[in-house]
Scaffold this active site. Structure first.
Site, PDB file in Angstrom:
ATOM      1  CG  PHE A 237      -2.886  -0.177   1.151  1.00 20.95           C
ATOM      2  CD1 PHE A 237      -3.281  -1.087   0.545  1.00 20.95           C
ATOM      3  CD2 PHE A 237      -3.141   1.408   1.905  1.00 20.95           C
ATOM      4  CE1 PHE A 237      -4.269  -1.466   0.062  1.00 20.95           C
ATOM      5  CE2 PHE A 237      -4.445   0.641   1.098  1.00 20.95           C
ATOM      6  CZ  PHE A 237      -4.903  -0.276   0.851  1.00 20.95           C
TER       7      PHE A 237
ATOM      8  CD  GLN B   2      -6.169   9.795   3.423  1.00 22.11           C
ATOM      9  OE1 GLN B   2      -6.980   8.735   3.664  1.00 22.11           O
ATOM     10  NE2 GLN B   2      -4.744  10.145   3.474  1.00 22.11           N
TER      11      GLN B   2
ATOM     12  CG  HIS C 256      -8.524   7.633  -1.867  1.00 24.79           C
ATOM     13  ND1 HIS C 256      -8.525   7.013  -2.722  1.00 24.79           N
ATOM     14  CD2 HIS C 256      -8.458   6.427  -1.132  1.00 24.79           C
ATOM     15  CE1 HIS C 256      -7.804   5.632  -2.451  1.00 24.79           C
ATOM     16  NE2 HIS C 256      -7.974   5.650  -1.811  1.00 24.79           N
TER      17      HIS C 256
ATOM     18  CG  LEU D 292     -12.481   4.071  -2.105  1.00 31.23           C
ATOM     19  CD1 LEU D 292     -11.613   5.418  -1.873  1.00 31.23           C
ATOM     20  CD2 LEU D 292     -12.435   3.187  -0.627  1.00 31.23           C
TER      21      LEU D 292
ATOM     22  CD  GLU E  61      -2.926   3.650  -0.906  1.00 31.42           C
ATOM     23  OE1 GLU E  61      -3.466   4.910  -0.811  1.00 31.42           O
ATOM     24  OE2 GLU E  61      -2.007   3.739   0.299  1.00 31.42           O
TER      25      GLU E  61
ATOM     26  NE  ARG F  82      -5.470   6.413   1.288  1.00 26.93           N
ATOM     27  CZ  ARG F  82      -5.995   5.625   1.485  1.00 26.93           C
ATOM     28  NH1 ARG F  82      -7.153   6.300   2.511  1.00 26.93           N
ATOM     29  NH2 ARG F  82      -5.961   3.815   1.494  1.00 26.93           N
TER      30      ARG F  82
ATOM     31  CG  HIS G   8     -11.394   8.027   1.518  1.00 30.58           C
ATOM     32  ND1 HIS G   8     -12.174   7.872   1.517  1.00 30.58           N
ATOM     33  CD2 HIS G   8      -9.690   6.915   1.514  1.00 30.58           C
ATOM     34  CE1 HIS G   8     -12.283   6.136   0.840  1.00 30.58           C
ATOM     35  NE2 HIS G   8     -10.612   6.096   1.651  1.00 30.58           N
TER      36      HIS G   8
ATOM     37  NE  ARG H 211      -7.253   7.465   6.252  1.00 33.35           N
ATOM     38  CZ  ARG H 211      -7.868   5.698   5.631  1.00 33.35           C
ATOM     39  NH1 ARG H 211      -6.854   4.587   5.884  1.00 33.35           N
ATOM     40  NH2 ARG H 211      -9.337   6.446   4.940  1.00 33.35           N
TER      41      ARG H 211
END
Lengths: 590, 128, 234
Positions: free
Chosen positions: A121, A243, A245, A255, A258, A289, A356, A401
């Protein structure tokens, strides 16, 4: 208002997502009278939409993996305003919490040796950033959140947790000492208003992505917990940190995990160029991100967007082959076909950065206790109140995050809070009694809506609020826009305070709920706006045109927003992990 | 212990019903084929039919088929009754509820099945 | 576009009625049924329905769309509408609370009845229990259920015996745990399913398969439970 029906529980958890149900599991297991109050049936909570996985150094992909490496990544990802004692706790306890989920039955994907499958990730490294990309995110295909949420619900059924399913918490009830004594809630089916008294009240209401017009969040993510906390004067921390995304499906906002990039997918612009190589030469598409989202916006601003309006970029997956995509990302194939009308096996997915996750929230310590500051700026716990999950700000995510850390946050701190409350209850906590005024205060806004006779409608006001946030508080922020946004929000506060609820029926009145949610959206939006304007630097997800650099001298700290006087205070970041040296702020590059 | 029982299921399990339905269907199928074979190959008259069914082997085969039919019919009719004779459809039916109506229905089914079984057995064993 | 919506408010209405709402659809975009409902609700905020994730994973907005059960959020209007009209009714067979909202407690009771959690009382190892990819693959097509009830409420056997027949959704989960190599309660689970109703009311008509918005196959799972019951008994 003693005519309200009254219920009593040792532990009342408001919110039935991953964090709430992990906390309730801990409490119910220890024999405490535990209730989960949720405005939707618990498995409908937004945790269900989490896709990619739960990041944790369980040493499956790499037996030498070390939770300290995970901690390093998280601290760096947070742009150094994550609290290091909390991050240390999360990363070190994480493996235990994940193994417990497996023991409960969570259907993780598996490696050939039968261990939990881990995928790469963004923002993950080995050996404190020096050992290359790590694969640390434990996955159940691309439906990890669904698998986790259902597993937790099932485990709660087993231990006999009481579920107040489809109940809506209106407001916290505080007594004269400022202690939280319970909540006033509506049983949605009947419309009955009930006072639920509790020895410990845990907010686990999730995020508030719906303050933005374009978000990956569910329609119900309206920041109810933040709204409730602010209305009783409990401050929120780092609420300006939102955040975006990188990969929300263009147009739909749905969504795309990732994990797509973890499995080898990458972003291209209209020219077919893999542009992340320019912005993050080492980590490329697996940079933080915030970094990827900003790079995408810069591509769009430079005219290299795809599509007739040049308003999105493309996520390319076809080179991975149908077998990998079917085995590892089956949910993404479905979502892309449904919402983008493309088949990722042959075509790239149109994506844009989409709101997000709320990094900020109610400040808590590692035990989940909600914190405020006294007159001298010292931390003090709010008696009777706890917060876990996205609504809380422990803070493990700081200004940005990392992917896969959200589910870990839920289970680690849901569990920790449960353990702490068990301990506290053992030592003895009695129910605190509210006064008549206290109950009146908690039902005031409900009564306001119910007695409204004229005014604007909820839907239009909500749309206006969402557009204001989208335009003025997006990926890049400027002073001018933020000030304009703050003015609009002030006006909206006045108008929402005079808005009208035409439908006053009792049974399953969703119009009433949406009105109550609008109040909460407004609280979150205004806090976001005021603090975003106040933090005069760029850090993590908070990127300003007029203050483009990180300012560690003045802003290596949490923001704390006090609603009563709309004041922005500062709170120190913890640099004192228990078992190791702290990571000192460095330039953050990927 | 099964979670769901019903007074009129006489303690059977769903599994035994399931197996019985299929076994009795096989018996009936075989018996049916046997009859079709007879009708196709023989000049049918009362005499020839009586001679065919009156053989000892055929008498036993017919008995098996009649019992199989009774079992098959009872399981089937019982199932139909528990599907369709429901409180929400009939409310307070005979005897105060759908339960009473179902009992009447089931008694009717049992009576018919027993009568038909006895009658046909009498015929079969009365031959020859 | 004309949208015909089932309306019933227990406090105000004696009987349910169908309400026609005219909704203006934006040009050139194929909306989902949920989008149309949201448009209708902005006209008449009193229309009640459940919805949340709007991407087909939370299972809130199961409803009967032009005669077929499905999730409003992932059913395109172009596929669902007949003669330019959308007809929205609550899921059949369950009591209506209000408008498109049904009382799902009978459905959830059956889910709870199958003990939908892993049972393995052996002390767990310090790390995870191992499971081969092959054993894990047996859970595919089972664990993905979102409890939307589209299947069970399209099943006549569940309409007739919602209190005794577990129904396709519950049985899918029953099999999800029977099939899990980590679960040790196979015998007990099977014993609770062998009565004439719980499993055996399935007549294999496959309405559930047709209705499932996730493309799952409860009928196959039920067949496997029956095989396990047979094997267990012999």
């Amino acid at each position: 208002m003693s005519r309200l029906r009254r219920m009593e529980f040792d532990g009342l958890i408001v919110g039935g997502g991953g964090a709430g149900m992990r906390a309730s599991l801990q409490l119910a297991q220890s024999g405490l009278r535990t209730a989960v109050l949720s405005k939707v049936f618990p498995t409908r909570s937004h945790t269900v939409s989490a896709q990619g996985g739960i990041t944790c150094a369980i040493g499956s992909d790499d037996p030498d993996d070390d939770w300290r490496w995970h901690m390093y990544d998280t601290v760096k990802g947070s742009d150094y305003i994550g609290d290091q004692d909390a991050i240390e706790y999360m990363c070190s306890v994480g493996p235990q919490a994940v193994f417990e989920l497996e023991h409960m039955g969570l259907p993780f994907s598996r490696t050939e040796t039968g261990r939990i499958y881990q995928r790469p990730f963004g923002g993950q490294s080995k050996n404190f950033g020096k050992g290359g990309q790590a694969s640390r995110t434990c996955a159940a295909e691309d439906r990890t959140g669904h698998a986790l949420l259902h597993t937790l619900y099932q485990s709660n059924l087993r231990v006999g947790t009481t579920f107040l399913s489809e109940w809506f918490a209106v407001d916290l009830v505080t007594n004269a000492d400022g202690a939280v004594v319970g909540v006033v809630a509506i049983e949605i089916e009947s419309g009955e208003v009930v006072f639920i008294q509790s020895r410990a009240t845990i907010l686990a209401t999730g995020g508030a992505g719906r303050i933005y017009a374009s978000t990956t969040n569910a329609l119900m993510n309206t920041g109810d917990g933040v709204g409730m906390a602010l209305r009783v004067g409990v401050p929120v921390q780092d609420i300006e940190m939102w955040q975006f995304h990188p990969t929300g499906i263009h147009g739909a906002g749905v969504l795309v995990t990732e994990g797509c990039r973890g499995e080898g997918g990458y972003l291209i612009n209209a020219d077919g160029e893999r542009f992340m190589e320019r912005y993050a030469p080492t980590a490329k598409d697996l940079a933080g991100r915030d970094v990827v989202a900003r790079s995408m916006i810069l591509e769009l601003l430079d005219g290299r967007g795809a599509g007739p309006d040049k308003d999105h970029v493309l996520l390319k997956l076809d080179h991975l082959g149908a077998d990998v995509l079917n085995a590892r990302l089956p949910g993404i194939l479905e979502l892309s076909r449904t919402f983008a009308h493309v088949d990722p096996i042959t075509e790239p997915i149109p994506v844009v950065p989409t709101c997000h996750y709320m990094m900020g929230g109610i400040a808590t310590n590692v035990d989940g206790q909600a914190l405020t500051q006294d007159a001298d700026g010292q931390d003090v716990a709010v008696e009777g109140l706890y917060a876990v999950g996205e609504v809380a700000c422990v803070s493990v995510h700081g200004a940005n995050r990392l992917g896969g850390n959200s589910l870990l946050d839920l289970v680690v701190f849901g569990r920790a809070t449960g353990i702490h409350i068990e301990e506290v209850m053992r030592q003895g906590v009695s129910y605190r009694e509210p006064g008549e005024d206290d109950l009146d205060r908690a039902t005031a806004r409900l009564n306001r809506w119910d007695q409204s006779s004229t005014g604007e409608g909820v839907a239009e006001l909500k749309r206006e609020l969402q557009n204001t946030m989208q335009v003025n508080f997006g990926v890049f922020r400027t002073e001018e826009h933020m000030l304009a946004g703050i003015e609009t929000l002030k006006d909206l506060r006045r108008r929402i305070g005079a808005a009208h609820l035409p439908d006053k029926s009792r049974a399953f009145n969703t119009a009433r709920l949406e009105a109550l949610e609008l109040d909460n959206l407004l609280e979150v939006a205004e806090a976001t706006a005021v603090v975003a304007e106040g933090r005069r630097e760029s850090r993590g997800a908070h990127a300003r045109d007029d203050y483009q650099e990180r300012d560690d001298e003045n802003w290596l700290c949490h923001s704390l927003y006090f609603p009563a006087d709309r004041r922005v205070a500062k709170r120190g970041v913890n640099f004192a992990p228990k078992t190791m040296e702290a990571f000192q702020p460095m330039e953050r590059s990927y | 212990m099964a979670l769901v029982t019903n007074v009129t299921s006489f303690g059977r399990t769903g599994l035994s019903d399931f197996v019985l339905q299929r076994v009795t269907a096989l018996v009936l199928g075989a018996y049916g084929l046997c009859l079709v074979g007879f009708f196709a190959t023989t000049d049918v008259s009362h005499t020839s039919l009586a001679a065919f069914l009156g053989g000892t082997l055929m008498q036993w085969f017919s008995t098996a088929a009649i019992v199989a039919l009774a079992v098959h019919a009872w399981i089937g009719m019982w199932t139909v009754g528990t599907d369709y004779i429901r409180q929400h459809a009939f409310g307070a039916g005979l005897g105060g509820s759908a339960f009473g109506l179902r009992l009447v229905y089931q008694f009717g089914c049992v009576a018919a099945i027993v009568v038909y079984m006895a009658w046909s057995l009498t015929i079969i064993w009365g031959l020859a | 576009m004309k949208v015909s919506i089932y309306r019933f408010d227990p406090d105000a209405d004696e009987k349910a009625r169908m309400q026609d709402v005219e909704v203006e659809l934006p040009e050139g975009r194929d909306l989902m049924v949920l989008d149309v409902l949201e448009l209708a609700k902005s006209r008449d905020p009193s229309i009640a329905y459940r919805r949340s994730c709007r991407e087909g994973v939370c299972g809130s907005d199961g409803m009967n769309i032009n005669g077929k059960n499905g999730l409003a959020c992932i059913t395109p209007v172009s596929e669902a509408a007949r003669g330019g009209k959308l007809v929205l009714r609550p899921l059949p067979g369950l009591p209506v609370i209000r408008d498109l909202v049904v009382d799902m407690s009978a459905f959830f009771r059956q889910y709870e009845r199958v003990k939908p959690y892993l049972i393995n009382d052996a002390p767990p190892p310090a790390e995870e229990r191992l499971q081969s990819p092959e054993d894990r693959a047996k859970l595919d097509g089972l664990y993905e259920c979102i409890l939307c009830a589209c299947c069970s409420t399209s099943c006549p056997s569940f309409w007739w015996n919602p209190d005794k027949f577990v129904g396709p959704a519950g049985l899918l989960q029953a099999y999800r745990f029977l099939a899990d190599s980590r679960d040790t309660a196979t015998t007990e689970r099977l014993a609770e399913l062998e009565d004439p109703f719980s499993v055996f009311r399935c007549r294999g008509i496959m309405n559930c398969v047709n209705a499932c918005p996730r493309g799952l196959n409860p009928t196959r799972a039920i067949g496997k439970i029956r095989s396990m019951l047979l094997t267990e008994a012999t």
